[in-house]
Design a protein around this motif. Structure first.
Motif, short mmCIF file in Angstrom:
data_model
loop_
_atom_site.label_atom_id
_atom_site.label_comp_id
_atom_site.label_asym_id
_atom_site.label_seq_id
_atom_site.Cartn_x
_atom_site.Cartn_y
_atom_site.Cartn_z
N ARG A 82 -10.10 -5.94 8.77
CA ARG A 82 -9.70 -5.60 7.41
C ARG A 82 -8.50 -6.42 6.95
O ARG A 82 -7.48 -6.49 7.65
N SER A 83 -8.63 -7.00 5.79
CA SER A 83 -7.53 -7.75 5.18
C SER A 83 -6.46 -6.77 4.70
O SER A 83 -6.73 -5.89 3.87
N GLY A 84 -5.23 -6.93 5.21
CA GLY A 84 -4.14 -6.05 4.80
C GLY A 84 -3.90 -6.10 3.31
O GLY A 84 -3.66 -5.07 2.67
N ALA A 85 -4.00 -7.30 2.71
CA ALA A 85 -3.76 -7.45 1.27
C ALA A 85 -4.82 -6.71 0.47
O ALA A 85 -4.51 -6.03 -0.53
N LYS A 86 -6.07 -6.81 0.89
CA LYS A 86 -7.15 -6.15 0.15
C LYS A 86 -7.00 -4.64 0.21
O LYS A 86 -7.16 -3.94 -0.80
N PHE A 87 -6.68 -4.13 1.39
CA PHE A 87 -6.58 -2.68 1.54
C PHE A 87 -5.32 -2.13 0.88
O PHE A 87 -5.32 -1.01 0.38
N ALA A 88 -4.26 -2.91 0.85
CA ALA A 88 -3.07 -2.49 0.11
C ALA A 88 -3.38 -2.37 -1.38
O ALA A 88 -2.91 -1.44 -2.05
N ALA A 89 -4.19 -3.29 -1.89
CA ALA A 89 -4.57 -3.25 -3.31
C ALA A 89 -5.46 -2.06 -3.63
O ALA A 89 -5.52 -1.61 -4.78
#
Length: 216
Positions: A82-89
């Motif tokens: 999981r991409s941290g940036a995607k899941f933060a968004a």
């Protein structure tokens, strides 16, 4: 010239009886999280793809059992799916739609990265572009409302888009396309079946039963 490889992606679902030797003979074997496929699904483990956000990540990193397990000790690489940036968004919208998933986007990537570094293994994060393209491709199969594709589907997409070379054979085992209610499993099954129909991968079939002796 690089020889053709067999890349075996082994999910945590049911594995065909007698498949262990076939799986262990593959050039690259990818398993997931706590590697529940080990045993009936063979023992060879080259890569472990981990769910690096939320409760599964915390469970794996929080105690010694996962870190000292046989497949984890054997693995050469860890892939954070999981991409941290995607899941933060996703966090703000998820808080409204699914307030019970308040820790779903908590990012533990650095924990897996540190563990890999401390034990002399490689760590990588599946690129955000893989997630974005996967969701576009998955949309063709009319998924019901979902939170995120399964780790298994993300890894399939990642291997097809980068890890595999031309001529490599990609084989799936242990993919029942069922589990957590907020993965779009029905659409994922249709997507994987379409990939198989296109010849881009295949499912590991049960081995034929031996001939039984005739007569009494």
């Amino acid at each position: 010239m690089q020889s053709r490889r067999v890349i075996m992606i082994v999910g945590n679902g049911e594995v065909p009886e007698g498949a262990a030797a076939t799986i262990d003979a593959a050039d690259l074997v990818v398993r997931f999280n706590d590697c529940r496929s080990v045993g009936r699904g063979g023992r060879k483990t080259d890569v472990i793809a981990v769910c690096n956000t939320g409760r599964p990540a915390l469970s794996m990193l929080g105690g010694g059992r996962w870190k000292t397990s046989e497949p984890v000790r054997q693995a050469r690489e860890f892939w954070s799916v999981r991409s941290g940036a995607k899941f933060a968004a996703m966090r703000a919208a998820l808080a409204e739609a699914h307030p019970d998933l308040d820790d779903f986007c908590d990012d533990y990537t650095t924990g897996f990265e540190s563990f890999a570094r401390a034990t002399g293994r490689r760590h990588r994060v599946v690129p955000i572009g893989t997630h974005e393209q996967l969701e576009q491709d998955l949309a063709r199969f009319a998924p019901a409302p979902y939170v995120a594709p399964s780790s298994g589907l993300v890894v399939i997409a990642d291997i097809l888009s980068g890890t595999a070379s031309a001529g490599d054979e990609i084989v799936l085992a242990g993919f029942g396309h069922s589990g957590w209610e907020w993965h779009p499993f029905a659409a994922e099954r249709r997507f994987v079946n379409a990939l198989a129909a296109e010849g881009r991968l295949r499912r590991l079939s049960p081995l034929p039963l031996p001939d039984l002796p005739q007569g009494a």
